[in-house]
Enzyme design. Structure first.
Site, mmCIF file in Angstrom:
data_model
loop_
_atom_site.group_PDB
_atom_site.id
_atom_site.type_symbol
_atom_site.label_atom_id
_atom_site.label_comp_id
_atom_site.label_asym_id
_atom_site.label_seq_id
_atom_site.Cartn_x
_atom_site.Cartn_y
_atom_site.Cartn_z
ATOM 1 N N GLU A 260 -33.922 43.800 31.402
ATOM 2 C CA GLU A 260 -35.173 44.691 31.110
ATOM 3 C C GLU A 260 -35.941 45.188 32.342
ATOM 4 O O GLU A 260 -36.490 44.415 33.172
ATOM 5 C CB GLU A 260 -36.220 43.891 30.113
ATOM 6 N N GLY B 98 -43.031 37.403 34.830
ATOM 7 C CA GLY B 98 -43.338 36.052 34.501
ATOM 8 C C GLY B 98 -42.122 35.383 33.767
ATOM 9 O O GLY B 98 -41.761 34.221 34.154
ATOM 10 N N MET C 27 -38.565 36.285 30.696
ATOM 11 C CA MET C 27 -37.761 37.197 30.000
ATOM 12 C C MET C 27 -37.217 36.572 28.739
ATOM 13 O O MET C 27 -36.631 35.421 28.778
ATOM 14 C CB MET C 27 -36.712 38.038 30.969
ATOM 15 N N GLU D 205 -42.809 33.984 24.999
ATOM 16 C CA GLU D 205 -40.969 34.316 25.118
ATOM 17 C C GLU D 205 -40.338 33.758 24.038
ATOM 18 O O GLU D 205 -39.312 34.450 23.455
ATOM 19 C CB GLU D 205 -40.298 33.789 26.430
ATOM 20 N N GLU E 132 -44.407 43.961 22.762
ATOM 21 C CA GLU E 132 -45.282 43.339 23.740
ATOM 22 C C GLU E 132 -46.700 43.024 23.121
ATOM 23 O O GLU E 132 -47.234 42.066 23.504
ATOM 24 C CB GLU E 132 -45.272 43.922 25.135
#
Length: 897
Positions: free
Chosen positions: A123, A263, A265, A300, A322
């Protein structure tokens, strides 16, 4: 290879569906650090015009060969970042073989090597660095992945989904075959290969299905994984309870890597994390680290549904996943706090970040709506606006619809769109349709940038017992909206929560003049016009007006303009039943006093501490009925960056002087109270990261910091003792910070001791670098060495490595974005340093460089001598001959502002 071509602006209005669908992908990777061979076999289905070519994206790839339905194919054109194929049939099987060099991939995007192990980060557009592909989120397909590697070098081979088979190959190699049964876009592809070990646990889902959970790390880190595993289990259980969502795969894996741009994924079933958000034990991680790990693991995992099962149609819709998932992890973390006061503390923490980081972004050259209309480099739009403001937009749905109504909207959203790539409008439609609400105007939160300012005024009719509240909203054009031809902005739909408090501190029942009876003591108003009036009736008649408690629980991401007196703020601080507004009252008092001190410092007047402020702090500090974590939040002074944003023209030196004066003054005036709080909040026994213990440590360590800042030798000796006797990283690092920032005699010895204790733990040494990057400059009797000199010296330290994002952030970012008084030195040395580091990082890792470039977004906010030097630094970076697209967009927009 850097993408240094002239950037092309991509517009949301130009979206068109892909000309081809990919029904399935077979991916075979022969892993080698210098030359990995990737063969992708794509089952294609034409969905567009009969003569449309297939245009695949690719970067830093060597094309080895192409076949169509098993035969060599030559009707293609390979350029720097695209592969165009013409004359393709309506359906067929396309096989593409490429080679890439993971060891040389310093961008950490695509397939790369870290400490001898293979990792991926796809990403937003990293998959194109692995193979040529329709690398866009609306191309969803199933994957079967075969990984081959040397068994000794890579005994572990992981990818998305379910493990189908594994076995040996000739020449000491082996392979593993994985299959993901769920369709996904290429940005969710992942592989990991190397020398790793795991902890694992089996659980039963709510429906009784067995699930295998694994956390994979390098062998020396295995004992630091228990908290991450517990956090994963808590996240799974919470999502089952709160939203009825179960883990859909038979296994779920987390892998930690030390070299990572972000941080973590959310790759389907194979989450890859920065070690910072996985590894923890009492000796090496602080309470904040433990909380962050729990939050990021939850974030996540929650993406499994809000981002993976339902994903984005295009990158303009990034907040669809998000913003929604940040809201979900915020709610999870608040629930994990275990009490209403704990939830309030979490809300305060989230709003503090929003105000200190997102509000300035909303006012700067990179200002953009939650759903941007254009971009040049998508990596630059992983912003606090998309994430944190996006979460506030989702929270407003819940505020307007109630928790049950929000759940109905979520249920309908998944029912309609499971397995699809959709838009923010689709989410809004589900919320509206599930609750029978017209939310068309609410959609402006997605399309208009900036932070609305809501002005409030009241009129009291004591004889009638009626209070009239008039709200006015304004939101000037910002960022790209300032270009000629941009439509005028329309009023937002703002859920505005408020209460009314009587003279005894009691909440009053609220009844609007259109209602027959009162209902509740907190009311959410639908504020939808440029100016709107609300009349509350049935209030106690008398001479004194009720005091409004405005925007309770921060019900919308706006700035409230209401002229409270100091006495009224002190009253709210003591009596407001809304914990957020109680904190807010204290922050307003402190901000008002600090800005006056800044004015006095600029005029070279004697600085004086307001006795009323001291009294207000004393009241909070000594109120044992308040949660210690709340007291810690209420007693923290507003940050220097936040104060700069409150000024017309920012003066970092004066701000720092004023804030340090207030902090040292409060330290001396309340020394006895700070010491009592320090002593009363000890946590004897073994370390525990539970909410109550964390709350006590937070207040105790804040008190220690104030005590050290009193300048008294006995209090600095207490900080040294606290450091030496600490049995956990939270207390030890708090004591070290107190020693360093109070210029205590033992600071250098403590810094050396800390490094010696932890030199083999990268994450702890990151803290050591960060503390020194953010330390106060030496002033007064300590004048001499500047922080920038320390930072430059530390860059030569053997433990510093510019190529590691965590290490670069720990020192360079900490100084440039976390130490405004030192960064904004009058001689411009901080800006020259910034330019040096942006250019150095850009040659290695453009994504990290672009993040550092954002430090200069608000350069026009500062006084002229600083402003001129900042512009010169920006121009120097902009003139670099090989600047990446990532950095070019940032500095270009800053200079054009």
């Amino acid at each position: 290879m850097l993408r240094t071509d002239t950037p092309v602006t991509v517009y949301r209005k130009d979206y068109t569906p892909p000309a081809f669908a990919i029904d399935h992908v077979d991916l075979v990777l022969d892993l080698d650090p210098q030359r990995t061979i990737v063969t992708s076999t794509l089952k294609l289905q034409r969905t567009g015009a009969a003569d449309a070519p297939l245009v695949l994206s690719g970067e830093a790839l060597e094309l080895v060969g192409i076949k169509l339905d098993g035969q060599p194919f030559t009707a293609y054109r390979a350029e720097d970042d695209t592969l165009t194929l013409t004359g393709l049939p309506s359906q067929g099987t396309l096989e593409i073989t490429v080679a890439c060099n993971p060891a040389a991939n310093t961008t950490l995007s695509g397939l790369y090597v870290s400490n001898g192990n293979f990792f991926t980060q796809c990403e937003a557009e990293g998959f194109r660095r692995i193979t040529y592909f329709l690398d866009r989120p609306d191309v969803m397909t199933t994957y079967r992945v075969t990984l081959r590697a040397d068994r000794a070098a890579c005994p572990v081979l992981l990818s998305n989904g379910n493990l189908l088979s594994q076995g040996d190959l000739p020449d000491g190699r082996h392979e593993a075959v994985w299959e993901d049964p769920f369709r996904k876009p290429s940005y969710l592809f992942a592989l990991v290969a190397g020398k790793l070990e795991r902890i694992e646990e089996k659980i039963l889902s709510a429906s009784g299905k067995e699930k295998l959970l694994q956390v994979w790390v390098e062998p020396q880190d295995l004992e630091k994984t228990r908290h991450a595993m517990d956090s994963l289990i808590h996240s799974i259980r919470w999502d089952e309870r709160r939203f009825g969502l179960e883990l859909d795969l038979d296994r779920f894996m987390i892998v930690a890597v030390g070299d990572f741009n972000m941080g973590a994924m959310e790759n389907k079933g194979l989450n890859i994390f920065n070690t910072k958000y996985v590894l923890a034990n009492a000796q090496t991680a602080t309470d904040v680290d433990f909380a962050n790990i729990e939050s990021v693991v939850a974030h996540e995992y929650f993406h499994n549904w809000t981002g993976n099962r339902v994903t984005c149609r295009d990158w303009f819709q990034l907040s669809l996943k998000e913003g929604l998932t940040v809201f979900r992890d915020q709610e999870f973390s608040a629930d994990m706090m275990g009490s209403e006061s704990g939830r309030a503390v979490k809300r305060i923490e989230d709003v503090r970040v929003l105000r200190q980081v997102q509000f300035p972004e909303d006012a700067g050259p990179m200002a953009h709506p939650v759903r941007p209309d254009s971009y040049e480099e998508i990596n630059n739009f992983y912003t606090v606006t998309v994430y944190e403001k996006g979460a506030e937009v989702v929270r407003m749905y819940q505020t307007l619809l109630g928790r049950d109504g929000f759940r109905r909207g979520m249920d309908l959203y998944f029912k309609r769109h499971d397995g699809q790539a959709v838009t923010c409008d689709d989410f809004r439609a589900a919320m509206a349709d599930a609750n029978g609400r017209d939310l068309k105007q609410f959609g402006l939160w997605y399309s208009q940038a900036g932070t609305p300012v809501v002005s409030a005024r009241t009129q009291w009719d004591g004889a009638a017992g009626a209070l009239t509240l008039t709200l006015t909203q304004r939101c000037p054009k910002v960022g790209i909206e300032t270009k000629a031809g941009t439509p005028d902005k329309q009023p937002f739909h703002i859920p505005f929560a408020l209460g009314l408090i009587d003279a005894a501190g009691n909440d009053l029942p609220l009844q609007l003049d259109s209602e027959s009876q009162a209902a509740g003591t907190t009311r959410v108003l639908d504020f939808t016009q440029a100016e709107q009036t609300f009349r509350f009736v049935g209030l106690p008649k008398g001479a004194r007006a009720p005091l409004p408690s405005l925007l309770r629980n921060f019900s919308a991401p706006v700035i409230v303009d209401y002229e409270y007196t100091d006495a009224e703020l002190t009253f709210l601080l003591a009596h407001d039943t809304d914990a957020f507004n109680r904190w807010e009252a204290g922050q307003r008092l402190a901000t008002r006093a600090l800005l006056q001190l800044v004015t006095d410092a600029q005029a070279q007047r004697e600085l004086k501490l307001d006795p009323a402020l001291v009294a207000a702090f004393r009241t909070v500090l000594t109120d044992g009925s308040l949660n210690p974590a709340f007291r810690e939040q209420a007693l923290m002074l507003p940050a220097e960056g936040y104060l700069a944003e409150r000024m017309g023209v920012a003066d970092p030196a004066a701000i720092h002087r004023a804030r340090l004066f207030m902090r040292e003054g409060l330290a001396r005036a309340l020394k006895a109270e700070w010491l009592a709080a320090y002593q009363a909040n000890a946590t004897p026994g073994d370390y525990s990261p539970d909410a109550d213990a964390m709350a006590k440590r937070a207040l105790r360590n804040l008190s220690l910091g104030y005590l050290a800042d009193s300048g008294d030798a006995d209090m600095q000796a207490l900080a040294d003792q606290h450091y030496q006797q600490s049995d956990n990283m939270t207390d030890r690092f708090a004591a070290l910070s107190a020693l360093v920032n109070s210029f205590a005699p033992g600071r250098e010895h403590a810094l050396a001791d800390f490094y010696e204790r932890f030199e083999d733990d990268a994450l702890v040494i990151d803290k050591w670098f960060s503390l020194q990057g953010m330390q106060r400059g030496e002033v007064g009797p300590h004048a001499g060495k500047r922080t920038i000199d320390t930072v430059r010296a530390l860059m030569e330290h053997p433990a510093f490595n510019l190529r590691n994002p965590n290490r670069a952030r720990s020192l360079i970012f900490s100084f440039c974005s976390g130490n405004p008084a030192q960064f904004h030195a009058a001689d411009g040395s901080g800006y020259a340093f910034w330019a040096d580091q942006v250019l150095a990082l850009d040659a290695i890792n453009p994504q990290v460089a672009a993040r550092l470039a954002r430090v200069m977004d608000r350069w026009q906010k500062y006084e002229i001598p600083l402003r001129d030097r900042m512009r010169a630094a920006l121009e120097r970076v902009a003139a670099a001959p090989t600047l990446s697209r990532d950095v070019r967009e940032i500095v270009g927009k800053a200079l054009a502002s």
